[in-house]
Design an enzyme around this catalytic site. Structure first.
Site, mmCIF file in Angstrom:
data_model
loop_
_atom_site.group_PDB
_atom_site.id
_atom_site.type_symbol
_atom_site.label_atom_id
_atom_site.label_comp_id
_atom_site.label_asym_id
_atom_site.label_seq_id
_atom_site.Cartn_x
_atom_site.Cartn_y
_atom_site.Cartn_z
ATOM 1 N N CYS A 28 3.382 8.787 0.766
ATOM 2 C CA CYS A 28 3.914 7.967 1.851
ATOM 3 C C CYS A 28 4.232 6.604 1.250
ATOM 4 O O CYS A 28 3.329 5.867 0.870
ATOM 5 C CB CYS A 28 2.849 7.882 2.945
ATOM 6 S SG CYS A 28 3.292 6.819 4.308
ATOM 7 N N GLU A 52 0.826 -1.206 0.000
ATOM 8 C CA GLU A 52 0.000 0.000 0.000
ATOM 9 C C GLU A 52 0.865 1.263 0.000
ATOM 10 O O GLU A 52 1.944 1.296 0.579
ATOM 11 C CB GLU A 52 -0.897 -0.009 1.236
ATOM 12 C CG GLU A 52 -1.937 -1.109 1.165
ATOM 13 C CD GLU A 52 -2.940 -1.067 2.314
ATOM 14 O OE1 GLU A 52 -4.112 -1.328 2.053
ATOM 15 O OE2 GLU A 52 -2.547 -0.786 3.466
ATOM 16 N N CYS A 77 1.028 -1.109 15.506
ATOM 17 C CA CYS A 77 1.114 -0.875 14.065
ATOM 18 C C CYS A 77 0.647 -2.096 13.282
ATOM 19 O O CYS A 77 1.055 -3.223 13.574
ATOM 20 C CB CYS A 77 2.554 -0.529 13.699
ATOM 21 S SG CYS A 77 2.774 -0.184 11.954
ATOM 22 N N CYS A 134 6.164 -3.558 16.294
ATOM 23 C CA CYS A 134 5.536 -2.544 17.153
ATOM 24 C C CYS A 134 4.076 -2.930 17.410
ATOM 25 O O CYS A 134 3.344 -3.260 16.478
ATOM 26 C CB CYS A 134 5.609 -1.156 16.508
ATOM 27 S SG CYS A 134 7.290 -0.619 16.204
HETATM 28 N N1 SAH Z 1 9.130 1.772 10.494
HETATM 29 C C1 SAH Z 1 9.199 3.190 10.444
HETATM 30 C C2 SAH Z 1 8.277 3.843 9.438
HETATM 31 C C3 SAH Z 1 6.856 3.363 9.359
HETATM 32 S S1 SAH Z 1 5.714 3.909 10.557
HETATM 33 C C4 SAH Z 1 9.003 3.749 11.821
HETATM 34 O O1 SAH Z 1 8.736 2.995 12.741
HETATM 35 O O2 SAH Z 1 9.180 4.942 12.004
HETATM 36 C C5 SAH Z 1 5.431 5.606 10.284
HETATM 37 C C6 SAH Z 1 4.996 6.328 11.554
HETATM 38 O O3 SAH Z 1 3.680 5.923 11.980
HETATM 39 C C7 SAH Z 1 5.917 6.039 12.713
HETATM 40 O O4 SAH Z 1 6.172 7.208 13.441
HETATM 41 C C8 SAH Z 1 5.094 5.072 13.528
HETATM 42 O O5 SAH Z 1 5.527 4.979 14.839
HETATM 43 C C9 SAH Z 1 3.705 5.641 13.356
HETATM 44 N N2 SAH Z 1 2.629 4.724 13.714
HETATM 45 C C10 SAH Z 1 2.596 3.386 13.566
HETATM 46 N N3 SAH Z 1 1.421 2.897 14.011
HETATM 47 C C11 SAH Z 1 0.700 3.940 14.437
HETATM 48 C C12 SAH Z 1 -0.600 4.075 14.988
HETATM 49 N N4 SAH Z 1 -1.393 3.019 15.190
HETATM 50 N N5 SAH Z 1 -1.032 5.319 15.282
HETATM 51 C C13 SAH Z 1 -0.252 6.397 15.063
HETATM 52 N N6 SAH Z 1 0.983 6.334 14.546
HETATM 53 C C14 SAH Z 1 1.459 5.121 14.246
#
Ligand code: SAH
Length: 344
Positions: A103, A90, A117, A114
């Site tokens: 993005c 995506e 996520c 995480c």
């Molecule tokens: N792996 C990288 C980039 C992808 S995530 C990273 O961890 O930074 C992009 C952004 O979205 C990151 O700041 C991540 O922490 C945030 N993110 C992921 N899941 C989220 C959620 N459920 N709500 C808000 N932000 C989220």
């Protein structure tokens, strides 16, 4: 057969020389691909038919098919691209007054785990090649007939876990004969792979580095982000300080606020202590709900209180506008799709 979009100009020149072609031909082809956004070698008419045929035998010019396109009420669009193997990824397009921001995803799935996520959890697929990263931009430009001005590596995957391909893609994006988008318009977001932050600093790129921080104690952060067990907060902040010193660039810290988790005044106080004196900016995000996720959004009042505390204590903080959550295109909501049973 490799995608010709996997190579930056210097590498392509070398390959052309190996193919007994002049280096300037590589430049002509490279420029043609990125300025016309063509999807076939036949359309590269500034080179001979013979060379076009030779290139077809050597490379592909694979472009993505859009399997699905969704549009949010706020104008954000999400695309599901067919990678023509068993995978789909995506990509999200956001429209701001200053232009279009894309993005992009850097991996098929993510190994970071995480807990908040959606991109992780499903078995990891593989790294995207540079051409597959670039093609997300090209495919969206083609589909919408627009020119993208900003790129954020915040889609599926951990960009610093696919370091070489991401950096190579950035070279192609930056090249005036390529996509011609300046490094200042690119952000790389990482969950905090410390050794790679030191490496990235040495590249002296003008890209913005975003760090997904999300918590201020190792206990809390490790619960949310397993990578913290390997690279705890103190080491992460040290790497960030080195990055700032080496590049003279401001770092952006991402902090997603979740109810009963990381939203208290104590958290805000610790955050101030942690970041005091650093050339940085804090991006506060209301955490987005994901399927089976246990974290829920904090209230707007809490986010505003948190921001105000940071701002009055010397830390520049803003609240990130939430885009595309109705189509699951917001931060953390993207996921890979496995098409193994396609057609089924
Ligand atoms: N792996 C990288 C980039 C992808 S995530 C990273 O961890 O930074 C992009 C952004 O979205 C990151 O700041 C991540 O922490 C945030 N993110 C992921 N899941 C989220 C959620 N459920 N709500 C808000 N932000 C989220």
């Amino acid at each position: 057969m490799r995608n010709i979009k996997d190579y930056d100009l210097e590498e392509l020149k070398k390959q052309f020389i190996d193919l007994n072609e002049k280096a300037y031909r590589a430049e002509q082809v490279f420029k043609w691909i990125y300025t016309t956004n063509t999807t076939t070698f036949d359309e590269i008419t500034n080179i001979s038919l013979e060379l076009r045929e030779k290139l077809k035998k050597q490379y592909n010019l694979k472009s993505y098919k859009i399997l699905k396109k969704q549009e949010s009420y706020d104008g954000t669009k999400k695309y599901l691209f067919d990678l023509s193997d068993e995978n789909a990824i995506e990509t999200v397009l956001m429209s701001y007054h200053h232009g279009y921001t894309i993005c992009v995803s850097s991996q098929i799935g993510c190994k970071m785990g995480c807990k908040f996520c959606a991109s992780t959890g499903i078995p990891f697929g593989r790294n995207l090649t540079s051409g597959e990263i670039i093609e997300q931009i090209l495919a969206v430009q083609r589909e919408e007939n627009i020119k993208i001005s900003n790129i954020v590596f915040m889609g599926i995957g951990e960009p610093l876990d696919n370091y070489d391909n991401v950096l190579n893609a950035i070279k192609i994006i930056n090249n005036p004969k390529g996509l011609n988008i300046g490094a200042r318009h690119i952000s790389i977001s990482t969950s905090g792979i410390v050794p790679k932050i030191y490496d990235l600093a040495k590249e002296k790129l003008q890209c913005t580095l975003s760090i997904s921080l999300h918590a201020t104690t190792d206990e809390k952060r490790s619960k949310m982000m397993p990578i913290n067990n390997k690279y705890p907060i103190r080491e992460l902040i040290e790497a960030c300080k080195d990055y700032i010193k080496t590049t003279n660039k401001r770092i952006s810290f991402e902090y997603a606020l979740a109810k009963n988790n990381n939203e208290t005044l104590e958290d805000a106080k610790r955050l101030v202590k942690l970041l005091k004196g650093m050339l940085c900016h804090v991006n506060l995000i209301p955490i987005n709900k994901i399927e089976n996720g246990k974290y829920i959004k904090t209230t707007n009042e809490n986010i505003i209180k948190f921001r105000n505390y940071l701002n009055t204590n010397g830390i520049v903080a803003t609240i990130r506008r939430e885009l595309g959550s109705d189509i699951e295109a917001a931060c953390g909501q993207l996921r890979r799709k496995n098409l193994k049973n396609r057609g089924g």
